[in-house]
Every structure is written in C-alpha cells, then in structure tokens.
Scaffold this motif. Structure first.
Motif, PDB file in Angstrom:
ATOM      1  N   SER A 136       0.832  -1.216   0.000  1.00 41.19           N
ATOM      2  CA  SER A 136       0.000   0.000   0.000  1.00 41.19           C
ATOM      3  C   SER A 136       0.861   1.258   0.000  1.00 41.19           C
ATOM      4  O   SER A 136       0.523   2.261  -0.656  1.00 41.19           O
ATOM      5  N   THR A 137       1.984   1.221   0.723  1.00 40.68           N
ATOM      6  CA  THR A 137       2.883   2.379   0.767  1.00 40.68           C
ATOM      7  C   THR A 137       3.493   2.642  -0.600  1.00 40.68           C
ATOM      8  O   THR A 137       3.543   3.788  -1.065  1.00 40.68           O
ATOM      9  N   VAL A 138       3.951   1.588  -1.254  1.00 41.40           N
ATOM     10  CA  VAL A 138       4.555   1.734  -2.581  1.00 41.40           C
ATOM     11  C   VAL A 138       3.517   2.240  -3.585  1.00 41.40           C
ATOM     12  O   VAL A 138       3.806   3.132  -4.406  1.00 41.40           O
ATOM     13  N   GLU A 139       2.308   1.702  -3.528  1.00 40.67           N
ATOM     14  CA  GLU A 139       1.240   2.146  -4.438  1.00 40.67           C
ATOM     15  C   GLU A 139       0.955   3.635  -4.269  1.00 40.67           C
ATOM     16  O   GLU A 139       0.709   4.353  -5.245  1.00 40.67           O
ATOM     17  N   SER A 140       1.037   4.107  -3.017  1.00 36.71           N
ATOM     18  CA  SER A 140       0.689   5.503  -2.757  1.00 36.71           C
ATOM     19  C   SER A 140       1.751   6.478  -3.255  1.00 36.71           C
ATOM     20  O   SER A 140       1.441   7.612  -3.626  1.00 36.71           O
ATOM     21  N   VAL A 141       3.023   6.051  -3.244  1.00 36.96           N
ATOM     22  CA  VAL A 141       4.102   6.976  -3.637  1.00 36.96           C
ATOM     23  C   VAL A 141       4.602   6.732  -5.054  1.00 36.96           C
ATOM     24  O   VAL A 141       5.377   7.552  -5.572  1.00 36.96           O
ATOM     25  N   LEU A 142       4.191   5.654  -5.696  1.00 36.80           N
ATOM     26  CA  LEU A 142       4.715   5.310  -7.019  1.00 36.80           C
ATOM     27  C   LEU A 142       4.470   6.405  -8.058  1.00 36.80           C
ATOM     28  O   LEU A 142       5.406   6.764  -8.805  1.00 36.80           O
ATOM     29  N   PRO A 143       3.249   6.963  -8.163  1.00 37.01           N
ATOM     30  CA  PRO A 143       3.035   8.029  -9.166  1.00 37.01           C
ATOM     31  C   PRO A 143       3.960   9.227  -8.947  1.00 37.01           C
ATOM     32  O   PRO A 143       4.538   9.758  -9.915  1.00 37.01           O
ATOM     33  N   ASP A 144       4.116   9.658  -7.687  1.00 40.00           N
ATOM     34  CA  ASP A 144       5.005  10.795  -7.405  1.00 40.00           C
ATOM     35  C   ASP A 144       6.452  10.452  -7.723  1.00 40.00           C
ATOM     36  O   ASP A 144       7.225  11.308  -8.193  1.00 40.00           O
TER      37      ASP A 144
END
Length: 223
Positions: A136-144
């Motif tokens: 979930s953490t990776v998914e949240s920061v991946l676009p940025d």
C-alpha cells in the motif's frame, strides 16, 4: 750326573720359555680383548647418542608441528568468533532497519529509493517489487516517484520520458521479510535488476565500513 743336570736345565729352560710365551699370549689376548671391548663400548655409546639425538630431533619436530597446529586452531577460532560478532552487529543493524520501515518517514524513503532505481535502470518498462506489507505504501508513492524521475531526467537531458512503471501483482514474488523494507526494480524480463532494499543498502554500507569496524573492534595490537 753331568748329563742329568744338562737335561734338567734344558727342561727347565723349555718350561721357562713356555711360561713366558704363554704369558705373552695371555697379555696380548687381554690387551686385544680390552681394545675390542673399548671399541665396542665406544661404538655403542655413539649409537646411543645418535639414537637419542634422532629421537630428540623427532620430538622437537613433533612439538613444532603440534604448536603450529595449536596456533592455527587458535587463529581459526579467533576468526570465527570475530565473524560471529560482525554478523551479530549486522543483524542488529538489520533490526534497526526494520524499525525505520515502521517510521512516519518511510513513504518518503520508499519514493527516493524508487526514483534512484529508475535512474540506475533507465528503461521505459520497469516493474517494482516490495514486501507484502509495503504494498500500500509503494502504491501511494509510485506516481510521485515516477513524476520526480521524469522531471530529473528532463532537467538533465531536456528529454521528456514516458516510462511505464508498475508494481508487481504476484504475491508469490513479494520480497521476503529479511530485506527489512525498500524496493527492487527490474526491467527487460528481469535481466536488469536494481536492488534498493534496506538489506542491500545495509550490506553496501557494511562492506564500505568494514575496515573501520574491524579497526575499532579488533585493534592492530590485539590481532
């Protein structure tokens, strides 16, 4: 009577000569015997001395071998104990990395690790792998992270990239717990890999600082 006296004198002379000859033979025999005995005794002493010297030399050689083996065993044990201590320190450092992965700044760290990995791989299609608990953490920061990477590359080359960066969807390929966190990026069907897990970063730092760590833990005068 005169004839009898002469005969008696002749007999006495012969007997005297016989006694003297026998005495000479006895003396010579005793002399030869004593000489032979002295020679045998001397040779026996030399043989005993040679045998003793050989045994003493063999004993010294065996002692040197045993002492060398003992020193070698001590060195092996010392190296083993030192290695165990270093591995213990590495494990303790890994445990602290696990604490970092639970901190509030962990998402920002994940983003920086992804950006760094993209710069290293420099491919258009990239897959990101992480631990299951970090998904979930990776998914949240991946676009940025992707946008940050695009901006960096644009500044460096004036070229606007459009990479396709996706998160691994196969739970069986999630990173193990002993990576302590972080990410791993792959491209070209896994042929290119950038390991940016915390365990990998810790290993790099450990190898870089190992001489200094050894110097602190094991001073030269104690080695």
């Amino acid at each position: 009577m005169a004839a009898s006296d002469q005969i008696r004198q002749m007999v006495n002379f012969i007997l005297q000569e016989a006694h003297e000859k026998a005495n000479e033979i006895r003396v010579k025999t005793e002399h030869d015997f004593n000489l032979e005995k002295q020679t045998l005794v001397h040779e026996a002493k030399l043989n005993i001395q040679d045998e003793f010297a050989k045994k003493e030399k063999d004993r010294e050689v065996q002692e040197r071998i045993a002492r060398s083996a003992e020193i070698g065993d001590c060195r092996v044990k010392k190296m083993k104990l030192r290695d165990e201590l270093l591995q213990t320190l590495l494990k303790e450092a890994g445990a602290k990395c696990s604490v970092v992965a639970k901190g509030q700044n962990y998402p920002q760290l994940i983003q920086k690790l992804i950006v760094q990995g993209l710069i290293k791989i420099e491919e258009d299609v990239v897959t990101v792998f992480c631990r299951g608990e970090d998904r979930s953490t990776v998914e949240s920061v991946l676009p940025d992270a992707v946008n940050e990477y695009i901006e960096i590359m644009k500044k460096e080359s004036t070229v606007t990239l459009s990479p396709t960066v996706t998160l691994n969807t196969n739970a069986d390929k999630d990173l193990p717990e002993n990576t302590y966190g972080g990410v791993k990026l792959t491209a070209i069907d896994g042929k290119l890999v950038c390991d940016n897990t915390l365990a990998s970063r810790l290993e790099l730092v450990y190898e870089e600082l190992l001489p200094s760590i050894r110097a602190i833990l094991f001073p030269v005068d104690e080695q």
